[in-house]
Each structure stands twice: as C-alpha cells, then as structure tokens.
Write an enzyme that holds these catalytic residues in place. Structure first.
Site, mmCIF file in Angstrom:
data_model
loop_
_atom_site.group_PDB
_atom_site.id
_atom_site.type_symbol
_atom_site.label_atom_id
_atom_site.label_comp_id
_atom_site.label_asym_id
_atom_site.label_seq_id
_atom_site.Cartn_x
_atom_site.Cartn_y
_atom_site.Cartn_z
ATOM 1 N N LYS A 255 -0.624 7.617 8.496
ATOM 2 C CA LYS A 255 -1.857 8.290 9.439
ATOM 3 C C LYS A 255 -2.154 7.564 10.490
ATOM 4 O O LYS A 255 -3.755 7.313 10.194
ATOM 5 C CB LYS A 255 -2.219 9.045 8.600
ATOM 6 C CG LYS A 255 -1.755 9.983 6.995
ATOM 7 C CD LYS A 255 -2.810 11.444 6.889
ATOM 8 C CE LYS A 255 -2.993 10.403 6.169
ATOM 9 N NZ LYS A 255 -3.739 11.334 4.654
ATOM 10 N N GLU B 267 0.837 -1.228 -0.064
ATOM 11 C CA GLU B 267 0.270 -0.053 0.538
ATOM 12 C C GLU B 267 0.893 1.127 0.002
ATOM 13 O O GLU B 267 1.877 1.015 0.868
ATOM 14 C CB GLU B 267 -0.868 -0.391 1.653
ATOM 15 C CG GLU B 267 -2.132 -0.368 1.400
ATOM 16 C CD GLU B 267 -3.174 0.410 0.423
ATOM 17 O OE1 GLU B 267 -2.441 1.301 -0.212
ATOM 18 O OE2 GLU B 267 -4.377 0.161 0.657
ATOM 19 N N ASP C 107 -1.235 11.066 -5.244
ATOM 20 C CA ASP C 107 -1.593 11.926 -6.320
ATOM 21 C C ASP C 107 -2.443 13.323 -5.711
ATOM 22 O O ASP C 107 -3.320 12.634 -4.449
ATOM 23 C CB ASP C 107 -2.185 11.670 -6.940
ATOM 24 C CG ASP C 107 -3.905 10.558 -7.227
ATOM 25 O OD1 ASP C 107 -3.783 10.091 -5.637
ATOM 26 O OD2 ASP C 107 -4.901 10.823 -7.703
ATOM 27 N N ASP D 125 -4.574 5.186 5.711
ATOM 28 C CA ASP D 125 -5.693 6.457 6.610
ATOM 29 C C ASP D 125 -6.261 6.307 7.810
ATOM 30 O O ASP D 125 -6.226 5.916 8.361
ATOM 31 C CB ASP D 125 -5.781 7.395 4.839
ATOM 32 C CG ASP D 125 -6.042 9.096 5.484
ATOM 33 O OD1 ASP D 125 -6.198 9.132 6.260
ATOM 34 O OD2 ASP D 125 -6.591 8.919 4.713
HETATM 35 P P1 5GP Z 1 -7.877 5.214 3.580
HETATM 36 O O1 5GP Z 1 -8.982 3.848 3.181
HETATM 37 O O2 5GP Z 1 -7.182 4.005 4.169
HETATM 38 O O3 5GP Z 1 -8.229 5.378 4.378
HETATM 39 O O4 5GP Z 1 -7.306 5.318 1.949
HETATM 40 C C1 5GP Z 1 -6.132 4.554 1.606
HETATM 41 C C2 5GP Z 1 -5.557 5.383 0.727
HETATM 42 O O5 5GP Z 1 -6.561 6.551 0.372
HETATM 43 C C3 5GP Z 1 -4.501 5.055 0.508
HETATM 44 O O6 5GP Z 1 -3.936 4.205 -0.646
HETATM 45 C C4 5GP Z 1 -4.877 6.402 -0.774
HETATM 46 O O7 5GP Z 1 -4.303 6.423 -2.284
HETATM 47 C C5 5GP Z 1 -5.877 7.045 -0.263
HETATM 48 N N1 5GP Z 1 -4.617 8.247 0.905
HETATM 49 C C6 5GP Z 1 -5.281 8.464 2.003
HETATM 50 N N2 5GP Z 1 -4.391 9.614 2.410
HETATM 51 C C7 5GP Z 1 -3.848 10.170 1.433
HETATM 52 C C8 5GP Z 1 -2.793 10.980 1.557
HETATM 53 O O8 5GP Z 1 -2.217 11.620 2.053
HETATM 54 N N3 5GP Z 1 -2.337 11.854 0.347
HETATM 55 C C9 5GP Z 1 -2.677 10.766 -0.770
HETATM 56 N N4 5GP Z 1 -2.644 11.479 -1.326
HETATM 57 N N5 5GP Z 1 -3.748 9.365 -0.999
HETATM 58 C C10 5GP Z 1 -4.112 9.486 -0.110
#
Ligand code: 5GP
Length: 174
Positions: A129, A97, A157, A101
């Site tokens: 994070k 990954e 991105d 987040d």
């Molecule tokens: P989650 O499902 O854990 O909230 O998010 C995962 C996905 O969200 C990551 O694989 C990524 O593509 C996107 N994402 C989360 N935080 C960031 C960030 O700070 N910057 C970017 N560009 N994408 C993020």
C-alpha cells in the site's frame, strides 16, 4: 460483529502471481545457493507456504514475530515478539511479508537484520500500500499493489480473524 467482505484477489489470481514471484526470486540466486526464507509472523505464513513451494533451490524456513497493529490501526511502535533462532551471518536472507503499509515494520526489520551481517538481504511482500508510507523502504518484489484499503484473508487478520480465507478481501465494517 460480522463484516462485509469483498474479494480483491481470488485464489487463482494469487496462485498465478505466486508462481511468477517464485520464478523471479529464483533468478536472484546462483543455482544451488541456499536461501534462508524468513517469514514475518503471523500474517505471512499462508503466503510463505505457497511461495516456498514455488522455489526449487535449497531453502531454510525461519520465522520472526513482530507486532505493530492493534485492530485496524498501526500503533507505530514495532516490537519483536519472537526473534529468529538461527544465525543469519553470511546467509542469503529473504524476508517474506504479508503487506507493506507505513513501512515502519520493514524498515525496523531491515535495519535489525542487516546488523547481523547476512550475505544478502531481500524482501518480498504479497501486498503493498505505497500511498500509506511513512518511511521510504525498499521492497524487492511485490505481488499486488493496492489502494489505501484494509484487507483480510490469505494470512491477514482483523483481531486474529479471517487469516484462513483462501482469498484477499476488502473489509467493510457493517
Ligand atoms: P507497517 O509497519 O508497514 O505499517 O505494517 C505492516 C504490518 O501491518 C503488516 O505486516 C500487517 O500485519 C499489518 N497491516 C498493514 N495493513 C494491513 C491491512 O490492510 N490488513 C491487515 N490485516 N493487516 C495490515
């Protein structure tokens, strides 16, 4: 719109950390054991390209597409946009990954892939994070833990832009 970019991890820092991660990952597997490396598109492709070159055992590269983000906000609903072509039953699967987040994507992927009966399933992420978690999810190895910041570069991105930056930067809208 142009953005102010502030470098968080430069190419040398990332290269050093990726080499360490490769060595640690290699230690999880028996010598000669094949690893099926599964990159989560699109954000992981740059990290994965470097990470596989830090592994010296036999590997297969596979990719899985998911989407949950629109702009800088997670919509919360995870969708598979491109499924794996390979059967992962009895394989040692390593999910790669870009960033964890809320944890929703990874939780969904873990559950979906575990149902396909891999021999093992581990997860590595370049960035984490933890303060943003909505669901508790296991990540076996993280490159760098960061604050609640929106970052771009090294595969990550903003609306498809900035993936080619050779560093990770914090984006400030200006
Ligand atoms: P989650 O499902 O854990 O909230 O998010 C995962 C996905 O969200 C990551 O694989 C990524 O593509 C996107 N994402 C989360 N935080 C960031 C960030 O700070 N910057 C970017 N560009 N994408 C993020």
């Amino acid at each position: 719109m142009n953005h102010d970019l502030q470098v968080l991890f430069d190419p040398a820092q990332i290269a050093t950390r990726v080499r360490q991660m490769g060595a640690e990952i290699q230690g999880w597997y028996d010598p000669g054991e094949a690893i099926m490396v599964v990159g989560v598109l699109k954000g992981s492709f740059v990290f994965m390209a470097d990470l596989v070159r830090a592994l010296d055992g036999p590997i297969n590269c596979e990719f899985l597409g998911v989407s949950s983000y629109v702009g800088t906000h997670s919509s919360g609903a995870v969708q598979i946009t491109q499924d794996l072509r390979a059967d992962i039953a009895d394989k040692h699967v390593l999910i790669v990954e870009d960033i964890v987040d809320t944890g929703l994507t990874l939780d969904y992927l873990r559950r979906t892939l575990m149902a396909r009966n891999p021999a093992s399933l581990r997860v590595v992420a370049l960035l984490d994070k933890p303060s943003r978690r909505k669901i508790e999810v296991e990540v076996d190895l993280v490159g760098f833990t960061i604050e609640d910041l929106f970052v771009v570069g090294f595969g990550l991105d903003l609306d498809q832009r900035y993936r080619n930056l050779p560093y990770v930067a914090v984006l400030q809208q200006g």
